[in-house]
Design a protein around this motif. Structure first.
Motif, PDB file in Angstrom:
ATOM      1  N   VAL A  23     -11.663   4.797  -9.989  1.00  0.00           N
ATOM      2  CA  VAL A  23     -11.420   5.643  -8.823  1.00  0.00           C
ATOM      3  C   VAL A  23     -12.245   5.123  -7.648  1.00  0.00           C
ATOM      4  O   VAL A  23     -13.195   4.354  -7.826  1.00  0.00           O
ATOM      5  N   ARG A  24     -11.883   5.540  -6.460  1.00  0.00           N
ATOM      6  CA  ARG A  24     -12.628   5.152  -5.268  1.00  0.00           C
ATOM      7  C   ARG A  24     -13.531   6.276  -4.772  1.00  0.00           C
ATOM      8  O   ARG A  24     -14.623   6.034  -4.284  1.00  0.00           O
ATOM      9  N   ASN A  25     -13.039   7.492  -4.889  1.00  0.00           N
ATOM     10  CA  ASN A  25     -13.798   8.642  -4.403  1.00  0.00           C
ATOM     11  C   ASN A  25     -14.610   9.250  -5.543  1.00  0.00           C
ATOM     12  O   ASN A  25     -14.043   9.642  -6.569  1.00  0.00           O
ATOM     13  N   SER A  26     -15.910   9.343  -5.383  1.00  0.00           N
ATOM     14  CA  SER A  26     -16.768   9.868  -6.440  1.00  0.00           C
ATOM     15  C   SER A  26     -17.384  11.212  -6.073  1.00  0.00           C
ATOM     16  O   SER A  26     -18.327  11.666  -6.719  1.00  0.00           O
ATOM     17  N   GLN A  27     -16.834  11.890  -5.045  1.00  0.00           N
ATOM     18  CA  GLN A  27     -17.365  13.187  -4.651  1.00  0.00           C
ATOM     19  C   GLN A  27     -17.055  14.248  -5.709  1.00  0.00           C
ATOM     20  O   GLN A  27     -16.035  14.179  -6.399  1.00  0.00           O
ATOM     21  N   CYS A  28     -17.927  15.226  -5.820  1.00  0.00           N
ATOM     22  CA  CYS A  28     -17.736  16.323  -6.766  1.00  0.00           C
ATOM     23  C   CYS A  28     -16.456  17.078  -6.414  1.00  0.00           C
ATOM     24  O   CYS A  28     -16.305  17.551  -5.285  1.00  0.00           O
ATOM     25  N   PRO A  29     -15.515  17.224  -7.348  1.00  0.00           N
ATOM     26  CA  PRO A  29     -14.252  17.905  -7.040  1.00  0.00           C
ATOM     27  C   PRO A  29     -14.413  19.410  -6.866  1.00  0.00           C
ATOM     28  O   PRO A  29     -13.542  20.068  -6.314  1.00  0.00           O
ATOM     29  N   ARG A  30     -15.535  19.951  -7.336  1.00  0.00           N
ATOM     30  CA  ARG A  30     -15.733  21.396  -7.253  1.00  0.00           C
ATOM     31  C   ARG A  30     -16.326  21.817  -5.904  1.00  0.00           C
ATOM     32  O   ARG A  30     -15.876  22.766  -5.283  1.00  0.00           O
ATOM     33  N   CYS A  31     -17.376  21.111  -5.460  1.00  0.00           N
ATOM     34  CA  CYS A  31     -18.045  21.517  -4.219  1.00  0.00           C
ATOM     35  C   CYS A  31     -17.927  20.488  -3.098  1.00  0.00           C
ATOM     36  O   CYS A  31     -18.072  20.820  -1.922  1.00  0.00           O
ATOM     37  N   GLY A  32     -17.680  19.209  -3.439  1.00  0.00           N
ATOM     38  CA  GLY A  32     -17.552  18.160  -2.440  1.00  0.00           C
ATOM     39  C   GLY A  32     -18.824  17.855  -1.681  1.00  0.00           C
ATOM     40  O   GLY A  32     -18.791  17.181  -0.645  1.00  0.00           O
ATOM     41  N   CYS A  33     -19.957  18.330  -2.206  1.00  0.00           N
ATOM     42  CA  CYS A  33     -21.223  18.179  -1.476  1.00  0.00           C
ATOM     43  C   CYS A  33     -21.967  16.893  -1.805  1.00  0.00           C
ATOM     44  O   CYS A  33     -22.813  16.455  -1.031  1.00  0.00           O
ATOM     45  N   ASP A  34     -21.680  16.313  -2.946  1.00  0.00           N
ATOM     46  CA  ASP A  34     -22.464  15.156  -3.373  1.00  0.00           C
ATOM     47  C   ASP A  34     -21.641  14.328  -4.347  1.00  0.00           C
ATOM     48  O   ASP A  34     -20.546  14.717  -4.754  1.00  0.00           O
ATOM     49  N   GLU A  35     -22.199  13.178  -4.712  1.00  0.00           N
ATOM     50  CA  GLU A  35     -21.554  12.315  -5.692  1.00  0.00           C
ATOM     51  C   GLU A  35     -21.568  12.984  -7.056  1.00  0.00           C
ATOM     52  O   GLU A  35     -22.580  13.583  -7.454  1.00  0.00           O
ATOM     53  N   GLU A  36     -20.450  12.892  -7.775  1.00  0.00           N
ATOM     54  CA  GLU A  36     -20.361  13.543  -9.069  1.00  0.00           C
ATOM     55  C   GLU A  36     -20.913  12.646 -10.172  1.00  0.00           C
ATOM     56  O   GLU A  36     -20.255  11.735 -10.655  1.00  0.00           O
ATOM     57  N   ASN A  37     -22.163  12.898 -10.542  1.00  0.00           N
ATOM     58  CA  ASN A  37     -22.757  12.282 -11.729  1.00  0.00           C
ATOM     59  C   ASN A  37     -23.269  13.414 -12.614  1.00  0.00           C
ATOM     60  O   ASN A  37     -23.162  14.592 -12.270  1.00  0.00           O
ATOM     61  N   SER A  38     -23.821  13.076 -13.765  1.00  0.00           N
ATOM     62  CA  SER A  38     -24.265  14.109 -14.702  1.00  0.00           C
ATOM     63  C   SER A  38     -25.325  15.009 -14.096  1.00  0.00           C
ATOM     64  O   SER A  38     -25.346  16.225 -14.315  1.00  0.00           O
ATOM     65  N   TYR A  39     -26.218  14.420 -13.333  1.00  0.00           N
ATOM     66  CA  TYR A  39     -27.289  15.186 -12.681  1.00  0.00           C
ATOM     67  C   TYR A  39     -26.702  16.247 -11.760  1.00  0.00           C
ATOM     68  O   TYR A  39     -27.115  17.412 -11.784  1.00  0.00           O
ATOM     69  N   HIS A  40     -25.711  15.875 -10.973  1.00  0.00           N
ATOM     70  CA  HIS A  40     -25.104  16.834 -10.050  1.00  0.00           C
ATOM     71  C   HIS A  40     -24.291  17.891 -10.800  1.00  0.00           C
ATOM     72  O   HIS A  40     -24.399  19.088 -10.513  1.00  0.00           O
ATOM     73  N   ILE A  41     -23.476  17.465 -11.757  1.00  0.00           N
ATOM     74  CA  ILE A  41     -22.591  18.394 -12.462  1.00  0.00           C
ATOM     75  C   ILE A  41     -23.376  19.527 -13.116  1.00  0.00           C
ATOM     76  O   ILE A  41     -23.034  20.700 -12.978  1.00  0.00           O
ATOM     77  N   PHE A  42     -24.445  19.173 -13.835  1.00  0.00           N
ATOM     78  CA  PHE A  42     -25.131  20.157 -14.671  1.00  0.00           C
ATOM     79  C   PHE A  42     -26.360  20.796 -14.019  1.00  0.00           C
ATOM     80  O   PHE A  42     -26.835  21.820 -14.516  1.00  0.00           O
TER      81      PHE A  42
END
Length: 304
Positions: A23-42
């Motif tokens: 994929v090209r876009n790695s933004q969080c699909p839920r909030c769109g505030c940051d890059e979606e990695n494990s740290y952000h998700i949980f």
């Protein structure tokens, strides 16, 4: 298994998929505030923070550790057994809800996630208590093989989005509950076809239980009549009926019986609740709490 995958960063977050050029876009699909990695998700996504707060586990966010392995080991070293059970369930449901948003466009709120976690924890407790009084799996299999196994089936259908579900419940002839199952479907054309699928899943449940003599009961007189017929069915559900008839060879004895809707309340409730929540499940010797609550005083009396 989910917690293990999280600890090794093996889950397909958008950040991981971007690294692999999926994929090209790695933004969080839920909030769109940051890059979606494990740290952000949980830890950092607003929805996850809401869930941790409602579960009274906000203390585990006090350590801002972007190393997911370090965070997990820190939590496991400090939490009680009850807190760690909630912790693991929440990791699982946060990831599950994220996938529902990405692949099914179903956005669960923090309160919905908390409710699902609470229901699941309650189901675990009920199942654990039930093991004290219910027959062992091996013995119940022997009982069902020596007698007859009764499987009730029913279906629920939503005409607005063509979602549907099959509800199944299996007893032996002594009234001992063997299994409950819910199967969800999408893009099924009409309730008539869903009932046929429910009958097919009833046959497959009997095979899964390994029983020899079986009674299949449903409240669709037409489906029962077609299953009992020896003629080739040429209707729109002919292929499903042929599948049912082919699977009949898996049993020494099999009968199809029509029952009134009022006597099929368990299978009907399982199908209705599975459709309402869009959830599937398979449980041996137990039913989900949501079904117990919906049936109320009628449970756990076995059918006649």
């Amino acid at each position: 298994m989910t917690v293990w995958r999280i600890s090794w960063n093996f889950i397909p977050t958008f950040n991981n998929l971007k690294i692999k050029r999926v994929v090209r876009n790695s933004q969080c699909p839920r909030c769109g505030c940051d890059e979606e990695n494990s740290y952000h998700i949980f830890q950092k996504c607003p929805t996850s923070i809401e869930v941790w707060n409602q579960l009274n586990l906000s203390w585990l966010l006090s350590q801002n550790n972007d190393n997911i392995w370090g965070w997990l080991t820190w939590v496991f070293a400090r939490g009680t057994d009850e807190q760690l059970r909630l912790f693991c369930c929440n990791l699982w449901f946060i990831w599950f809800s994220r996938n529902q948003l990405v692949y099914e466009r179903k956005n669960m709120s923090g309160s919905e996630i908390v409710r699902k976690i609470s229901d699941y924890i309650t189901e675990l407790a009920v199942t654990k208590e039930g093991k004290i009084t219910l027959l062992s799996h091996e013995f119940s299999q022997q009982v069902s093989r020596s007698g007859r196994t009764i499987i009730h089936f029913d279906a629920a259908f939503n005409s607005q989005d063509f979602r549907s579900a099959s509800g199944l419940i299996a007893w032996n002839e002594e009234g001992v509950l063997l299994a409950t199952q819910a199967v969800t479907h999408s893009n099924v054309a009409n309730p008539f076809t869903v009932e046929a699928y429910a009958g097919l899943h009833a046959i497959k449940l009997g095979i899964r239980l390994g029983v020899n003599r079986i009674d299949i009961m449903g409240d669709s007189r037409t489906i029962i009549k077609k299953c009992k017929s020896k003629n080739t069915d040429k209707s729109v559900i002919g292929a499903i009926i042929r599948d049912i008839q082919t699977h009949c060879n898996s049993f020494q004895e099999i009968e199809f019986s029509f029952i009134q809707k009022a006597k099929n309340i368990y299978a009907h409730t399982i199908a209705k609740e599975a459709l309402r929540r869009n959830e599937r499940f398979y449980l041996e010797k137990e039913v989900p709490v949501m079904v117990r609550r919906a049936v109320g005083n009628l449970w756990p009396k076995p059918p006649d």
